[in-house]
Design a protein around this motif. Structure first.
Motif, PDB file in Angstrom:
ATOM      1  N   TYR A 257       0.853  -1.198   0.000  1.00  0.00           N
ATOM      2  CA  TYR A 257       0.000   0.000   0.000  1.00  0.00           C
ATOM      3  C   TYR A 257       0.887   1.246   0.000  1.00  0.00           C
ATOM      4  O   TYR A 257       1.889   1.310   0.709  1.00  0.00           O
ATOM      5  CB  TYR A 257      -0.903   0.015   1.240  1.00  0.00           C
ATOM      6  CG  TYR A 257      -1.826  -1.181   1.313  1.00  0.00           C
ATOM      7  CD1 TYR A 257      -3.058  -1.157   0.665  1.00  0.00           C
ATOM      8  CD2 TYR A 257      -1.465  -2.332   2.010  1.00  0.00           C
ATOM      9  CE1 TYR A 257      -3.907  -2.267   0.719  1.00  0.00           C
ATOM     10  CE2 TYR A 257      -2.299  -3.431   2.071  1.00  0.00           C
ATOM     11  CZ  TYR A 257      -3.524  -3.395   1.424  1.00  0.00           C
ATOM     12  OH  TYR A 257      -4.356  -4.473   1.485  1.00  0.00           O
ATOM     13  N   GLN A 258       0.490   2.200  -0.810  1.00  0.00           N
ATOM     14  CA  GLN A 258       1.269   3.430  -0.917  1.00  0.00           C
ATOM     15  C   GLN A 258       0.335   4.632  -1.089  1.00  0.00           C
ATOM     16  O   GLN A 258      -0.665   4.552  -1.804  1.00  0.00           O
ATOM     17  CB  GLN A 258       2.243   3.361  -2.095  1.00  0.00           C
ATOM     18  CG  GLN A 258       3.152   4.594  -2.193  1.00  0.00           C
ATOM     19  CD  GLN A 258       4.160   4.470  -3.312  1.00  0.00           C
ATOM     20  OE1 GLN A 258       4.117   3.521  -4.085  1.00  0.00           O
ATOM     21  NE2 GLN A 258       5.062   5.429  -3.414  1.00  0.00           N
ATOM     22  N   LEU A 259       0.696   5.764  -0.431  1.00  0.00           N
ATOM     23  CA  LEU A 259      -0.084   6.995  -0.547  1.00  0.00           C
ATOM     24  C   LEU A 259       0.262   7.726  -1.835  1.00  0.00           C
ATOM     25  O   LEU A 259       1.438   7.852  -2.196  1.00  0.00           O
ATOM     26  CB  LEU A 259       0.203   7.940   0.626  1.00  0.00           C
ATOM     27  CG  LEU A 259      -0.542   7.709   1.930  1.00  0.00           C
ATOM     28  CD1 LEU A 259      -0.122   8.763   2.950  1.00  0.00           C
ATOM     29  CD2 LEU A 259      -2.051   7.774   1.721  1.00  0.00           C
ATOM     30  N   PHE A 260      -0.765   8.216  -2.494  1.00  0.00           N
ATOM     31  CA  PHE A 260      -0.613   9.078  -3.655  1.00  0.00           C
ATOM     32  C   PHE A 260      -1.368  10.378  -3.379  1.00  0.00           C
ATOM     33  O   PHE A 260      -2.380  10.388  -2.664  1.00  0.00           O
ATOM     34  CB  PHE A 260      -1.164   8.407  -4.913  1.00  0.00           C
ATOM     35  CG  PHE A 260      -0.189   7.463  -5.572  1.00  0.00           C
ATOM     36  CD1 PHE A 260       0.287   7.715  -6.844  1.00  0.00           C
ATOM     37  CD2 PHE A 260       0.260   6.328  -4.913  1.00  0.00           C
ATOM     38  CE1 PHE A 260       1.186   6.854  -7.441  1.00  0.00           C
ATOM     39  CE2 PHE A 260       1.157   5.463  -5.512  1.00  0.00           C
ATOM     40  CZ  PHE A 260       1.631   5.729  -6.788  1.00  0.00           C
ATOM     41  N   CYS A 261      -0.870  11.455  -3.958  1.00  0.00           N
ATOM     42  CA  CYS A 261      -1.467  12.775  -3.722  1.00  0.00           C
ATOM     43  C   CYS A 261      -2.241  13.223  -4.959  1.00  0.00           C
ATOM     44  O   CYS A 261      -1.757  13.082  -6.083  1.00  0.00           O
ATOM     45  CB  CYS A 261      -0.377  13.792  -3.395  1.00  0.00           C
ATOM     46  SG  CYS A 261      -1.015  15.445  -3.080  1.00  0.00           S
ATOM     47  N   LEU A 270      -0.411  11.335  -7.999  1.00  0.00           N
ATOM     48  CA  LEU A 270       1.045  11.308  -8.129  1.00  0.00           C
ATOM     49  C   LEU A 270       1.653  10.819  -6.822  1.00  0.00           C
ATOM     50  O   LEU A 270       1.124  11.101  -5.740  1.00  0.00           O
ATOM     51  CB  LEU A 270       1.583  12.704  -8.449  1.00  0.00           C
ATOM     52  CG  LEU A 270       1.153  13.319  -9.784  1.00  0.00           C
ATOM     53  CD1 LEU A 270       1.627  14.765  -9.854  1.00  0.00           C
ATOM     54  CD2 LEU A 270       1.703  12.509 -10.946  1.00  0.00           C
ATOM     55  N   PRO A 271       2.764  10.112  -6.895  1.00  0.00           N
ATOM     56  CA  PRO A 271       3.415   9.683  -5.643  1.00  0.00           C
ATOM     57  C   PRO A 271       3.774  10.898  -4.787  1.00  0.00           C
ATOM     58  O   PRO A 271       4.129  11.958  -5.298  1.00  0.00           O
ATOM     59  CB  PRO A 271       4.668   8.951  -6.130  1.00  0.00           C
ATOM     60  CG  PRO A 271       4.375   8.590  -7.539  1.00  0.00           C
ATOM     61  CD  PRO A 271       3.493   9.658  -8.083  1.00  0.00           C
ATOM     62  N   CYS A 272       3.692  10.756  -3.485  1.00  0.00           N
ATOM     63  CA  CYS A 272       4.042  11.848  -2.582  1.00  0.00           C
ATOM     64  C   CYS A 272       5.528  12.165  -2.721  1.00  0.00           C
ATOM     65  O   CYS A 272       6.360  11.260  -2.841  1.00  0.00           O
ATOM     66  CB  CYS A 272       3.722  11.480  -1.136  1.00  0.00           C
ATOM     67  SG  CYS A 272       1.964  11.206  -0.863  1.00  0.00           S
ATOM     68  N   THR A 273       5.854  13.462  -2.699  1.00  0.00           N
ATOM     69  CA  THR A 273       7.254  13.867  -2.844  1.00  0.00           C
ATOM     70  C   THR A 273       8.075  13.524  -1.620  1.00  0.00           C
ATOM     71  O   THR A 273       9.272  13.301  -1.695  1.00  0.00           O
ATOM     72  CB  THR A 273       7.329  15.370  -3.108  1.00  0.00           C
ATOM     73  OG1 THR A 273       6.622  16.050  -2.065  1.00  0.00           O
ATOM     74  CG2 THR A 273       6.692  15.725  -4.434  1.00  0.00           C
ATOM     75  N   GLU A 274       7.430  13.532  -0.452  1.00  0.00           N
ATOM     76  CA  GLU A 274       8.087  13.132   0.793  1.00  0.00           C
ATOM     77  C   GLU A 274       7.125  12.207   1.536  1.00  0.00           C
ATOM     78  O   GLU A 274       5.909  12.321   1.411  1.00  0.00           O
ATOM     79  CB  GLU A 274       8.407  14.346   1.657  1.00  0.00           C
ATOM     80  CG  GLU A 274       9.353  15.330   1.019  1.00  0.00           C
ATOM     81  CD  GLU A 274       9.584  16.527   1.916  1.00  0.00           C
ATOM     82  OE1 GLU A 274       9.608  16.340   3.149  1.00  0.00           O
ATOM     83  OE2 GLU A 274       9.711  17.640   1.393  1.00  0.00           O
ATOM     84  N   GLY A 275       7.664  11.356   2.366  1.00  0.00           N
ATOM     85  CA  GLY A 275       6.785  10.433   3.074  1.00  0.00           C
ATOM     86  C   GLY A 275       6.133   9.499   2.058  1.00  0.00           C
ATOM     87  O   GLY A 275       6.583   9.310   0.939  1.00  0.00           O
ATOM     88  N   GLY A 276       5.003   8.930   2.445  1.00  0.00           N
ATOM     89  CA  GLY A 276       4.235   8.112   1.523  1.00  0.00           C
ATOM     90  C   GLY A 276       4.965   6.905   0.989  1.00  0.00           C
ATOM     91  O   GLY A 276       4.709   6.454  -0.128  1.00  0.00           O
ATOM     92  N   LEU A 277       5.904   6.352   1.758  1.00  0.00           N
ATOM     93  CA  LEU A 277       6.658   5.185   1.284  1.00  0.00           C
ATOM     94  C   LEU A 277       5.748   3.959   1.243  1.00  0.00           C
ATOM     95  O   LEU A 277       4.851   3.796   2.085  1.00  0.00           O
ATOM     96  CB  LEU A 277       7.848   4.925   2.214  1.00  0.00           C
ATOM     97  CG  LEU A 277       8.905   6.036   2.259  1.00  0.00           C
ATOM     98  CD1 LEU A 277       9.972   5.698   3.283  1.00  0.00           C
ATOM     99  CD2 LEU A 277       9.518   6.241   0.889  1.00  0.00           C
ATOM    100  N   THR A 292       1.968  10.898   5.551  1.00  0.00           N
ATOM    101  CA  THR A 292       2.131  11.880   4.481  1.00  0.00           C
ATOM    102  C   THR A 292       3.421  12.670   4.708  1.00  0.00           C
ATOM    103  O   THR A 292       4.079  12.524   5.738  1.00  0.00           O
ATOM    104  CB  THR A 292       0.960  12.869   4.445  1.00  0.00           C
ATOM    105  OG1 THR A 292       1.047  13.739   5.589  1.00  0.00           O
ATOM    106  CG2 THR A 292      -0.366  12.149   4.466  1.00  0.00           C
ATOM    107  N   GLN A 293       3.748  13.548   3.770  1.00  0.00           N
ATOM    108  CA  GLN A 293       4.809  14.515   3.995  1.00  0.00           C
ATOM    109  C   GLN A 293       4.298  15.614   4.940  1.00  0.00           C
ATOM    110  O   GLN A 293       3.099  15.739   5.145  1.00  0.00           O
ATOM    111  CB  GLN A 293       5.261  15.139   2.672  1.00  0.00           C
ATOM    112  CG  GLN A 293       4.250  16.087   2.039  1.00  0.00           C
ATOM    113  CD  GLN A 293       3.326  15.390   1.076  1.00  0.00           C
ATOM    114  OE1 GLN A 293       3.073  14.197   1.199  1.00  0.00           O
ATOM    115  NE2 GLN A 293       2.821  16.146   0.111  1.00  0.00           N
ATOM    116  N   PRO A 294       5.178  16.449   5.549  1.00  0.00           N
ATOM    117  CA  PRO A 294       4.700  17.588   6.345  1.00  0.00           C
ATOM    118  C   PRO A 294       3.836  18.505   5.475  1.00  0.00           C
ATOM    119  O   PRO A 294       4.230  18.893   4.374  1.00  0.00           O
ATOM    120  CB  PRO A 294       5.988  18.288   6.790  1.00  0.00           C
ATOM    121  CG  PRO A 294       7.024  17.209   6.764  1.00  0.00           C
ATOM    122  CD  PRO A 294       6.645  16.327   5.604  1.00  0.00           C
ATOM    123  N   LEU A 295       2.675  18.869   5.968  1.00  0.00           N
ATOM    124  CA  LEU A 295       1.686  19.599   5.172  1.00  0.00           C
ATOM    125  C   LEU A 295       1.553  21.041   5.635  1.00  0.00           C
ATOM    126  O   LEU A 295       1.520  21.317   6.835  1.00  0.00           O
ATOM    127  CB  LEU A 295       0.317  18.913   5.275  1.00  0.00           C
ATOM    128  CG  LEU A 295       0.269  17.444   4.832  1.00  0.00           C
ATOM    129  CD1 LEU A 295      -1.103  16.866   5.063  1.00  0.00           C
ATOM    130  CD2 LEU A 295       0.660  17.323   3.358  1.00  0.00           C
TER     131      LEU A 295
END
Length: 728
Positions: A257-261, A270-277, A292-295
């Protein structure tokens, strides 16, 4: 896409210039309406203009096999596209300014900006076109021959400029050819990274599917088998610049499972630029947390599930909306830390957040109107409601997002001290000093006229800010008494509102001088000698030209002839009281000269008066001043003055008659003409003793002993004779 690149670069540079305090946009495109009829480019004045001068293909980054990259992992060619084209743009930034150094300064700004921001992608540039993955800025100065060719092509004169290569735009063929129409002749099997013929037909036959059905199953896989995973919460909240946690329930073993933004509605994830591994689950039914990445703004996320063992991939049904709270670290300052009742406090937010509404709070209630930040570079001023009561008031600031309505309280409060509104105090009241001189251990008596209701008045020692005596409340005429004095004192009269508020010092600051000498006069027959001070026949007291004599006197007896100052024989060279007036008599080569005051001394009975006699031998005028005001004038007939060889005496003479009776202080002898302004400004003050032209200065404030000390630089001291001195 090229137009999108130019718009982005223009907006980026103008935003950067604004952070430097440059309000008006400085980057703009060529205006076609300003070009000449022969198509010569005309650049706008005071503007930086980006110009596209060439487009080139980047062949270095071009893949060797343009078609194989779209072959599926399971051996099926999903699609074929025409070859992609990777291009670079050569952009010339032309700086045209009336002030040549100003144009060079903006070129320097551009170099600094692109040095710090070489790459623009969807993370740092949300407005970047979705068709562009990223842009890379590369400084590319031309050689002189190329530069000459560029300006000849532009058909205009050279201007300060700089050339950048913008890499790289990729053009794709969007009309892809479905491989299903082609695979009957070229079947592929992909295993362990190798391409083999025959695999596609074998897999298709084993599945019992037609070629088209098999392709569809591979490119759009059915839902993953087993337990259906789901998102626990579809709406989350996160603090500013912190990670959000997306929690999954009922996950499936062997699935990653992977987070996409999702940047904007309708965009592809799109894949998250940070975090979301990506995270792989090892057991069915587990709960899983994805970070997630820091928002710093609201985001929408989706979860992609991938079966690494060949089951395909899909996105979970529910998207996750993350709402971000406003920043809490906004700097809060107070315009005025101390204000008066009936006024409003002004709170300043120095680095507010754009799009956030700020509201002052006092004790949980709103105070004043809320304001929305439109420009982060401009401080935001919040005005409270009117404050009616004195005391310390603490405000908090509530920040509310206009997008998601989330609110926070800023970390830093604002504290304001509210004082009772001050009464307007008139500082220019009339101040009357009952007596300039007081005895040693005596009290000053000062009257203030026209005082105000609700205001109290008190004497204060100017030198050490020590209060003297009691406070007295207005209105009307009030009398203020000092403490017992041992030395000369300059007083401040301090006015303070009774109900609290700021104090005001009255404009007049009276001086009180301590000490005098009392002359007892002669005996009852007025024939004997009374107390006098003998200064001998000092050469410096023989003044034959211009002269000024000053003194403070309070005569008790105005009858007969009473010598105040004597330097001569008989009446010559004398200042004396003569039947309620005062004369100055001196001798010259053309006989005796005399002059006197015009006023009757009896009107000053019981109080000190200041006398000044000015002898001007240049104008042949004798001028008398009483309490600093001109009293009378007299002519001088003598061409020179007989200085005499007799002793200089104060209070009498060597002869047995004419002794002064009364108080005396501050006797000053000058060998020059003193102006009325000099006399008026200094009559109530002690001198330093080193003033120019000062021959002798006898304060007469010793308080004890039988010597009068000269505090000028000449040290002409005098002996007290014919009696016991009585000091004030």
């Amino acid at each position: 896409m090229i137009n999108d690149v130019f718009v982005l670069i223009k907006d980026k540079l103008n935003t950067y210039f604004k952070t430097l305090g440059i309000e008006n946009p400085k980057v703009d495109f060529v205006d076609p309406t300003t070009t000449e009829s022969d198509d010569t480019i005309s650049f706008k004045s005071n503007t930086v203009t980006p110009v596209l001068i060439n487009i080139e293909e980047d062949r270095i980054m071009r893949p060797a096999n343009l078609y194989a990259r779209n072959i599926a992992e399971q051996g099926v060619v999903q699609s074929e596209n025409s070859p992609e084209i990777r291009i670079n743009l050569l952009v010339l930034f032309v700086s045209k300014f009336a002030d040549y150094p100003e144009g060079l300064k903006f070129l320097s700004y551009i170099i600094k900006f692109f040095q710090a921001n070489r790459v623009f992608d969807h993370h740092n540039s949300p407005t970047l076109s979705r068709e562009i993955e990223k842009l890379i800025m590369e400084l590319s100065p031309p050689v002189l021959q190329e530069q000459d060719a560029v300006w000849n092509a532009l058909r205009t004169s050279y201007l300060p400029s700089i050339l950048y290569k913008i890499k790289m735009l990729v053009y794709f063929d969007e009309d892809s050819l479905q491989a299903a129409n082609m695979v009957t002749s070229v079947p592929y099997d992909v295993s362990n990274g190798a391409l083999k013929k025959g695999g596609f037909q074998n897999q298709k036959s084993q599945a019992g599917l037609s070629s088209t059905e098999f392709f569809t199953r591979q490119t759009n896989p059915p839902p993953l088998p087993g337990i259906s995973p789901s998102v626990k919460d579809t709406v989350l909240k996160a603090d500013y610049d912190t990670e959000a946690i997306v929690e999954l329930e009922h996950t499936e073993k062997g699935i990653t499972y992977q987070l996409f933004c999702i940047k904007q509605k309708g965009d592809l994830p799109l894949p998250c630029t940070e975090g979301g591994l990506p995270v792989t689950v090892n057991e069915d039914g587990m709960s899983l947390q994805l970070f997630t990445q820091p928002l710093t703004a609201d985001h929408t996320f989706c979860v992609k599930a991938t079966n690494l063992s060949g089951g395909g991939e899909t996105y979970l049904k529910d998207d996750v909306k993350v709402k971000v709270y406003p920043r809490t670290d906004v700097e809060v300052t107070v315009s005025d830390k101390s204000i008066h009742t009936g006024e409003s406090a002004t709170i300043i937010l120095k680095n507010p957040q754009s799009g956030i509404s700020y509201q002052l709070k006092r004790g949980g209630d709103n105070s004043g109107e809320a304001k929305v930040c439109r420009d982060e570079s401009t401080p935001l001023h919040l005005t409270s409601a009117v404050l009616a009561e004195p005391g310390k008031v603490t405000f908090t600031v509530q920040a509310t997002s206009a997008v998601n309505t989330l609110s926070v309280t800023l970390t830093q409060p604002a504290v304001v001290e509210v004082e009772k509104k001050s009464v307007h105090i008139d500082p220019d009241l009339e101040v009357v000093l009952k007596s300039l001189f007081v005895t040693h251990d005596g009290q000053a008596d000062i009257t203030v006229k026209g005082t105000q209701k609700g205001v109290k008045y008190q004497l204060t020692d100017k030198a050490n800010e020590t209060p003297h005596g009691d406070t007295v409340e207005g209105p009307g005429e009030v009398s203020l008494f000092s403490k017992h004095l041992q030395k000369d004192t300059t007083f401040i009269i301090r006015a303070t509102p009774v109900e609290g508020g700021n104090s005001v010092d009255l404009t007049t600051k009276p001086d009180v001088l301590v000490g005098w000498l009392f002359f007892e006069g002669a005996d009852s027959t007025n024939k004997g000698k009374g107390l006098y001070v003998d200064f001998n026949n000092n050469e410096k007291l023989k003044v034959s030209g211009n002269q000024t004599i000053e003194m403070w006197i309070d005569p008790d007896n105005l009858t007969g002839d009473k010598k105040i100052y004597y330097k001569g024989w008989a009446y010559s060279g004398s200042i004396l009281i003569n039947n309620e007036t005062i004369k100055y008599v001196f001798s010259g080569t053309v006989g005796e000269n005399s002059s006197q005051i015009a006023q009757d001394l009896s009107q000053f009975s019981g109080q000190f008066i200041h006398l000044a006699i000015v002898r001007n031998m240049d104008t042949k005028i004798m001028t008398w001043y009483v309490n600093g005001k001109e009293d009378s004038l007299g002519n001088i007939t003598a061409n020179d003055i007989d200085t005499q060889d007799q002793h200089a005496i104060i209070g009498g003479s060597e002869q047995a008659y004419g002794s002064y009776e009364g108080r005396m202080a501050e006797v000053r002898i000058w060998n020059r003409v003193r102006t009325q302004e000099n006399i008026l400004n200094n009559k109530n003050k002690r001198l330093n003793g080193n003033e120019e032209g000062l021959i002798a200065y006898w304060k007469m404030n010793e308080g004890k002993g039988d010597v009068i000390h000269d505090t000028s630089e000449n040290n002409i001291n005098g002996d007290i004779k014919e009696g016991d001195p009585k000091w004030g």
